[in-house]
Design a protein around this motif. Structure first.
Motif, PDB file in Angstrom:
ATOM      1  N   LEU A  51       0.755  -1.152   0.047  1.00  0.00           N
ATOM      2  CA  LEU A  51      -0.033  -0.043  -0.031  1.00  0.00           C
ATOM      3  C   LEU A  51       0.791   1.333   0.007  1.00  0.00           C
ATOM      4  CD1 LEU A  51      -2.851  -1.154   2.503  1.00  0.00           C
ATOM      5  CD2 LEU A  51      -3.193  -0.405   0.089  1.00  0.00           C
ATOM      6  N   ALA A  52       2.035   1.144   0.609  1.00  0.00           N
ATOM      7  CA  ALA A  52       2.870   2.350   0.612  1.00  0.00           C
ATOM      8  C   ALA A  52       4.279   2.044   0.678  1.00  0.00           C
ATOM      9  CB  ALA A  52       2.419   3.063   1.811  1.00  0.00           C
ATOM     10  N   ARG A  53       5.301   2.832   0.385  1.00  0.00           N
ATOM     11  CA  ARG A  53       6.705   2.758   0.441  1.00  0.00           C
ATOM     12  C   ARG A  53       7.420   3.692   0.753  1.00  0.00           C
ATOM     13  NH1 ARG A  53       8.983   1.333  -5.595  1.00  0.00           N
ATOM     14  NH2 ARG A  53      11.227   2.459  -5.266  1.00  0.00           N
ATOM     15  N   ILE A  54       8.539   3.579   1.479  1.00  0.00           N
ATOM     16  CA  ILE A  54       9.493   4.625   1.532  1.00  0.00           C
ATOM     17  C   ILE A  54      10.746   4.258   1.054  1.00  0.00           C
ATOM     18  CG2 ILE A  54      10.727   5.961   3.571  1.00  0.00           C
ATOM     19  CD1 ILE A  54       8.408   6.183   5.112  1.00  0.00           C
ATOM     20  N   ASP A  55      11.589   5.171   0.359  1.00  0.00           N
ATOM     21  CA  ASP A  55      12.953   4.924  -0.120  1.00  0.00           C
ATOM     22  C   ASP A  55      13.595   5.853   0.818  1.00  0.00           C
ATOM     23  OD1 ASP A  55      11.566   3.514  -2.035  1.00  0.00           O
ATOM     24  OD2 ASP A  55      11.719   5.107  -3.438  1.00  0.00           O
ATOM     25  N   LYS A 105      17.106  -0.440  -5.439  1.00  0.00           N
ATOM     26  CA  LYS A 105      17.216  -0.833  -6.654  1.00  0.00           C
ATOM     27  C   LYS A 105      16.414  -1.918  -7.331  1.00  0.00           C
ATOM     28  CE  LYS A 105      22.055  -2.910  -6.738  1.00  0.00           C
ATOM     29  NZ  LYS A 105      21.782  -4.234  -6.305  1.00  0.00           N
ATOM     30  N   ASN A 106      15.917  -2.768  -6.265  1.00  0.00           N
ATOM     31  CA  ASN A 106      15.237  -3.903  -6.622  1.00  0.00           C
ATOM     32  C   ASN A 106      13.736  -3.787  -6.379  1.00  0.00           C
ATOM     33  OD1 ASN A 106      17.603  -5.258  -6.954  1.00  0.00           O
ATOM     34  ND2 ASN A 106      17.722  -6.103  -5.047  1.00  0.00           N
ATOM     35  N   ALA A 107      13.441  -2.529  -5.758  1.00  0.00           N
ATOM     36  CA  ALA A 107      12.130  -2.368  -5.410  1.00  0.00           C
ATOM     37  C   ALA A 107      11.048  -2.227  -6.487  1.00  0.00           C
ATOM     38  CB  ALA A 107      11.911  -1.162  -4.452  1.00  0.00           C
ATOM     39  N   ASP A 108      11.261  -1.613  -7.508  1.00  0.00           N
ATOM     40  CA  ASP A 108      10.062  -1.781  -8.472  1.00  0.00           C
ATOM     41  C   ASP A 108       9.638  -3.067  -8.922  1.00  0.00           C
ATOM     42  OD1 ASP A 108       9.750   0.959  -8.371  1.00  0.00           O
ATOM     43  OD2 ASP A 108      11.259   1.396 -10.063  1.00  0.00           O
ATOM     44  N   ASP A 109      10.899  -3.906  -9.297  1.00  0.00           N
ATOM     45  CA  ASP A 109      10.718  -5.183  -9.646  1.00  0.00           C
ATOM     46  C   ASP A 109       9.869  -5.994  -8.663  1.00  0.00           C
ATOM     47  OD1 ASP A 109      11.341  -7.195 -11.446  1.00  0.00           O
ATOM     48  OD2 ASP A 109      12.607  -8.124 -10.312  1.00  0.00           O
ATOM     49  N   LEU A 110      10.452  -5.833  -7.438  1.00  0.00           N
ATOM     50  CA  LEU A 110       9.602  -6.693  -6.473  1.00  0.00           C
ATOM     51  C   LEU A 110       8.272  -6.267  -6.361  1.00  0.00           C
ATOM     52  CD1 LEU A 110      10.600  -8.442  -3.674  1.00  0.00           C
ATOM     53  CD2 LEU A 110      10.042  -6.321  -2.459  1.00  0.00           C
TER      54      LEU A 110
END
Ligand code: GDP
Length: 367
Positions: A262-266, A291-296
């Motif tokens: 639902l949400a994400r913080i970088d 760097k892997n987050a979009d794919d995950l």
């Protein structure tokens, strides 16, 4: 022309189409000699208040109606969603009337919360809306905490006048009023039939003493609340039911936290910091490299990263990104409706991802 039928209890125009909106009655109720909307029917026969919401038109009428009355305005807000539940139009509604803020669901905050500071925090936040509140009560309507103080303050500030209870839907307004009724009127028949003549907005009056009443107003819908974009199951999962246990993560530049899907913080710039997460204990938190987050996310939204389930995915708006440069200590990043993440160390640049139309913001730490 269609005949207008008015509810005998609250004066709302009867409609048979939407059970959640003011004035709803099932077709069968129209045959009775005294026609009541469902909300008044339940109140009359079961002494139980249910919440209904109102249309935007009725909302404007309500602002106008209350503005012209004298009395104490009790604004109920949800401590777990202050941003979503604090009414930006409070000043217009209240006019010159005194305002008491009732911050509900205190049972969800950690027991160690400094209540004096919390009240102070709420007071100054409301002040930013241009309103000087008389007082703030911290309450748990469902756990029955804080009612003695509330009743005492209502008596003091209403100065022998009526009380108007206002709030957005879901803040616990009906739980609160049901509790108040139970405590003050017992099993007596509480509904009064002297509704506000000429209004169709469904105010319900509950007697306080011989002369004055507590007025329950329909809940105001805030379309920016996450409740409108989640399936029933997901909503259950993200709504904390008991004291929230803060979950702490040490994270550094180049790392990302997911809150379900639902949400994400970088963290895009800065030293290692602690993120203290105040969310329903049932929302899983997942750490990864940015760097892997979009794919995950692409592969695992809805399973490893859940909620959202498939039904919520169909109604949730796409994520939008926001960058915040945090230049002080003790800042909360608020995902409205979901919870908040405290950054005690401050001084980092972060990027948030949250569904478009829902709001994320930063504020001075609440706890
Ligand atoms: P209304 O729409 O403002 O009338 O809100 P309701 O009274 O229907 O309550 C909305 C939701 O919040 C329900 O699921 C309640 O059980 C819950 N709720 C109400 N008061 C409290 C409270 O003090 N603490 C907690 N944790 N939940 C509450």
């Amino acid at each position: 022309m269609e005949e207008t039928i008015i509810c005998h209890g609250c004066g709302a125009r009867i409609q048979t189409t939407d059970p959640d909106i003011v004035g709803y009655a099932p077709e069968s109720a129209l045959k009775r000699s005294e026609i009541l909307c469902k909300r008044c029917f339940r109140l009359k026969h079961y002494n139980e208040l249910m919440d209904v919401s109102m249309s935007d038109d009725d909302y404007l009428k309500m602002i106008h109606q209350i503005h012209q009355k004298t009395g104490l305005i009790v604004h109920v807000v949800d401590l777990f969603d202050l941003n979503g539940s604090l009414l930006p139009s409070l000043k217009r509604i209240a006019g010159d009337n005194p305002v008491l803020i009732v911050a509900n669901k205190i049972d969800l905050l950690p027991k160690s919360t400094n209540q004096r500071k919390l009240k102070q925090w709420i007071r100054s936040t409301v002040k930013e809306l241009g309103i000087h509140v008389k007082d703030v009560c911290l309450l748990s309507a469902s756990k029955e905490i804080g009612f003695e103080e509330l009743k005492k303050k209502m008596e003091t500030y209403r100065k022998n006048d009526d009380v108007y209870v206002i709030g957005t839907t879901n803040v616990g307004k009906s739980t609160l009023i049901n509790q108040l009724m139970k405590q003050t009127t017992g099993d007596k028949d509480v509904i009064t039939t002297s509704y506000f003549p000429g209004t169709t907005i469904g105010f319900i009056e509950i007697p306080l003493d011989g002369k004055h009443v507590l007025v329950d107003t329909p809940g105001i819908v805030n379309r920016q609340q996450i409740t409108h974009y989640l399936s029933r199951e997901d909503l259950k999962q993200i709504t904390p039911k008991k004291e929230v246990k803060p979950r702490i993560y040490q994270i550094t530049e180049g790392q990302t936290l997911f809150f379900g899907g639902l949400a994400r913080i970088d963290i895009i710039k800065g030293e290692q910091v602690s993120l203290v997460c105040y969310l329903s204990n049932d929302i899983p938190i997942h750490r990864t490299k940015t760097k892997n987050a979009d794919d995950l996310y692409k592969r695992h939204n809805g399973n490893l990263l859940s909620p959202p389930d498939t039904r919520s995915q169909n109604i949730l708006p796409e994520w939008k990104e926001h960058t915040f440069k945090i230049t002080e200590e003790n800042v909360d990043v608020v995902f409205a409706g979901l919870g908040w993440i405290c950054i005690p160390d401050g001084y980092v640049t972060i990027r948030t991802h949250y569904p478009d139309t829902l709001s994320e913001s930063i504020r001075r730490s609440i706890i």
